[in-house]
Write an enzyme that holds these catalytic residues in place. Structure first.
Site, PDB file in Angstrom:
ATOM      1  N   ASP A  84       0.825  -1.426   0.203  1.00  0.00           N
ATOM      2  CA  ASP A  84       0.052   0.332  -0.140  1.00  0.00           C
ATOM      3  C   ASP A  84       1.090   1.398  -0.097  1.00  0.00           C
ATOM      4  O   ASP A  84       1.999   1.380   0.357  1.00  0.00           O
ATOM      5  CB  ASP A  84      -0.889  -0.411   0.956  1.00  0.00           C
ATOM      6  CG  ASP A  84      -1.895   0.901   1.305  1.00  0.00           C
ATOM      7  OD1 ASP A  84      -2.425   1.293  -0.186  1.00  0.00           O
ATOM      8  OD2 ASP A  84      -2.001   1.595   2.424  1.00  0.00           O
ATOM      9  N   VAL A 234      -8.808   0.347   5.143  1.00  0.00           N
ATOM     10  CA  VAL A 234      -8.939   0.469   6.964  1.00  0.00           C
ATOM     11  C   VAL A 234      -7.040   0.352   8.115  1.00  0.00           C
ATOM     12  O   VAL A 234      -7.139  -0.382   7.360  1.00  0.00           O
ATOM     13  CB  VAL A 234      -9.954  -0.599   7.846  1.00  0.00           C
ATOM     14  CG1 VAL A 234     -10.003  -0.321   9.668  1.00  0.00           C
ATOM     15  CG2 VAL A 234     -11.432   0.082   6.799  1.00  0.00           C
TER      16      VAL A 234
END
Length: 286
Positions: A84, A234
């Site tokens: 990410d 999240v």
């Protein structure tokens, strides 16, 4: 079971007008909690390792990645690995050999033309390696210790026309859109621009991703999935659950020194939050 493919999970979710939860992990306890929560919910999940998490781990990707792979392969539900917010091309190139099926390449800090060119080059390389690749357009903000972003400021939002051109010009497989959420929020007060999300969904054929989801109330998450979000990222919510549980435990037991006693409490709190969020998303969309 074998590692799942992020692209396959998200493609199926987008087709069903549902969403897959993707949780950022920093420690082994995060990994175990995400897998346990997903197993409890009976749902697939994505484990995400960010460039910031790699930096925290002395710049070494493999120790955390290998722990994630081992946990995923022993999980009772499909688990995929995603790298990410990658800005480093060197880190990008480590992804295929570390078990990742997907990468979020983050050149959103650059002006539009720079973002497009850098992302195009990353996509070309990633696709040649069989990686599914996500990018970001707009200003979600809140990363790397930068001042909090006004997510409602003019120019912060993702423009549908420019997004369509960006996707066509880069070949990305998914797009993270700026619609009012911000990374690292510790209050659930983000107000999403659902009208803009609807226009983005109508303009684009790739799955849409919501970053900064920890700051979005449950009804906002449900509405976002219903309007086209297929991947919900999240991170902060897990850290808040873990930290809160450990603080409470140590306040009641100041004599505690065995890390297993309070880490297990933190891990359980994260697993409950994972299950809760997946439950919210399961009631959304399709």
């Amino acid at each position: 079971m074998p590692l799942a493919s992020t692209g396959e999970l998200i493609t199926r979710a987008a087709a069903a007008r549902s969403a897959v939860a993707a949780f950022n992990v920093i420690t082994l306890e995060h990994i175990e909690a995400v897998v346990a929560g997903a197993e409890s919910a009976g749902a697939p999940v994505v484990l995400q390792v960010s460039e910031n998490a790699v930096r925290f781990r002395y710049g070494r990707l493999l120790p955390l990645a290998r722990a994630a792979v081992a946990a995923a392969e022993r999980a009772a539900v499909p688990v995929a690995l995603h790298l990410d917010h990658v800005q480093s091309d060197d880190l990008l190139r480590q992804a295929p050999g570390a078990g990742f099926s997907s990468v979020m390449y983050d050149a959103a800090r650059l002006p539009y033309t720079g973002n497009l060119a850098a992302t195009r080059a990353a996509v070309d390389w990633a696709h040649a390696q069989g990686l599914w690749i996500e990018a970001e357009l707009g200003q979600i903000g809140g990363k790397d210790g930068r001042p909090p972003l006004d997510a409602h400021a003019p120019g912060a939002r993702t423009d549908p026309g420019r997004a369509r051109d960006f996707v066509a010009g880069t070949g990305v497989d998914a797009l993270a859109v700026a619609i009012g959420s911000t990374h690292a929020m510790t209050t659930r007060t983000a107000v999403l621009d659902l009208g803009l999300l609807g226009r983005l969904s109508a303009a684009l054929t790739v799955p849409l991703v919501l970053h900064g989801s920890s700051g979005v109330p449950d009804d906002g998450l449900v509405a976002a999935v219903g309007r086209g979000i297929a991947k919900v990222n999240v991170g902060t919510a897990l850290n808040a659950a873990m930290t809160g549980a450990i603080r409470e435990f140590l306040a009641a037991r100041p004599e505690a020194v065995d890390a297993r006693t309070y880490l297990s409490v933190g891990r359980e709190a994260m697993a409950r939050e994972v299950r809760r969020i997946i439950g919210v998303l399961s009631g959304a969309g399709g």
